[in-house]
Design a protein around this motif. Sequence first.
Motif, PDB file in Angstrom:
ATOM      1  N   UNK A 144       0.833  -1.203   0.000  1.00 26.09           N
ATOM      2  CA  UNK A 144       0.000   0.000   0.000  1.00 26.09           C
ATOM      3  C   UNK A 144       0.866   1.251   0.000  1.00 26.09           C
ATOM      4  N   UNK A 145       1.933   1.249   0.810  1.00 23.91           N
ATOM      5  CA  UNK A 145       2.836   2.398   0.859  1.00 23.91           C
ATOM      6  C   UNK A 145       3.517   2.596  -0.493  1.00 23.91           C
ATOM      7  N   UNK A 146       4.004   1.514  -1.069  1.00 20.04           N
ATOM      8  CA  UNK A 146       4.707   1.627  -2.346  1.00 20.04           C
ATOM      9  C   UNK A 146       3.791   2.102  -3.460  1.00 20.04           C
ATOM     10  N   UNK A 147       2.583   1.577  -3.502  1.00 18.68           N
ATOM     11  CA  UNK A 147       1.660   1.980  -4.562  1.00 18.68           C
ATOM     12  C   UNK A 147       1.238   3.437  -4.407  1.00 18.68           C
ATOM     13  N   UNK A 148       1.129   3.903  -3.161  1.00 13.75           N
ATOM     14  CA  UNK A 148       0.789   5.308  -2.941  1.00 13.75           C
ATOM     15  C   UNK A 148       1.911   6.234  -3.420  1.00 13.75           C
ATOM     16  N   UNK A 149       3.121   5.681  -3.545  1.00 12.45           N
ATOM     17  CA  UNK A 149       4.255   6.454  -4.059  1.00 12.45           C
ATOM     18  C   UNK A 149       4.454   6.234  -5.554  1.00 12.45           C
ATOM     19  N   UNK A 150       3.462   5.633  -6.208  1.00  8.29           N
ATOM     20  CA  UNK A 150       3.515   5.471  -7.657  1.00  8.29           C
ATOM     21  C   UNK A 150       4.329   4.289  -8.141  1.00  8.29           C
ATOM     22  N   UNK A 151       4.569   3.306  -7.271  1.00  7.73           N
ATOM     23  CA  UNK A 151       5.360   2.134  -7.654  1.00  7.73           C
ATOM     24  C   UNK A 151       4.451   1.049  -8.227  1.00  7.73           C
ATOM     25  N   UNK A 152       4.850   0.491  -9.356  1.00 13.63           N
ATOM     26  CA  UNK A 152       4.145  -0.647  -9.941  1.00 13.63           C
ATOM     27  C   UNK A 152       4.759  -1.931  -9.401  1.00 13.63           C
TER      28      UNK A 152
END
Length: 263
Positions: free
Chosen positions: A222-230
């Motif tokens: 969730x943290x990574x995706x909120x930072x635009x990570x695929x």
Amino acid sequence: MSAKSLVPVELNTLDAEVQLSVFKKDPFYEITGELQFNDISVPFKNVVLRNEYFVYNQNIFSLVAHPDMLKIIRFFKTNNEILLIHSSKYGAFMKNILSNLEERIHINYSYIQKATKVQLEDKNYQIEKVIYLRQQENYIGITPVMKYGEVEVPVYSRKQIFDTDLNGNPFKIERNDAAEARFTSLIMMQHPDFEDQMDGYQYFYLHRDKFLDNNWFLDAFEIWRNEGVTILGFNELKTINLILTGQKSISRLPAGSIGLMQN
């Protein structure tokens, strides 16, 4: 052998890096190598190998601990320190040999210039952060990759990015070191084990139990995706998917994350 014939020597581990340089000298490409000790460069022609595994200098025997580095030094020492590749074969050599070596050593392509502002504007490169997941027995590998346009580069590799302009001229694209460092920090912050894995690896890893502990991966994703990570490769984690089958915790995945990870 006598006492007078003995001299003291020092033993250590070689603290240096290999760098190869490629020069264009039609109709050949000339490749040379050197050892880099901080700010000092020693050409292979001045490197002395002793007892197959040691670089010798002024009674100091330095063990070449990395096998790939040793292979490269040996190869050049047995080929007069210079490798010549005809231009007709160089393209395949660069793709199949040099490109793979770049994962571990620095290669200076002297004939390729940095991209100009016009060349970069024509290509309009977009940067994208990607994490690849893969399973090796009971461990989950987490590989951070930065995409520059269509080119993917593992953050911890030394791989360089090249392209050609509309006239067919090759140029080099500078990697965004600051963006890659922030991306690395974003991953490291999610688990204390990651800090000790920075040296010697091109990926992070966790034991399957830690990956699942208290739904760690759900929070991290969730943290990574909120930072635009695929995030890609989750569906390939067979053991993890078997454990999660039927568990309610899977419903906590952020909206759209399953679709992303099944690419």
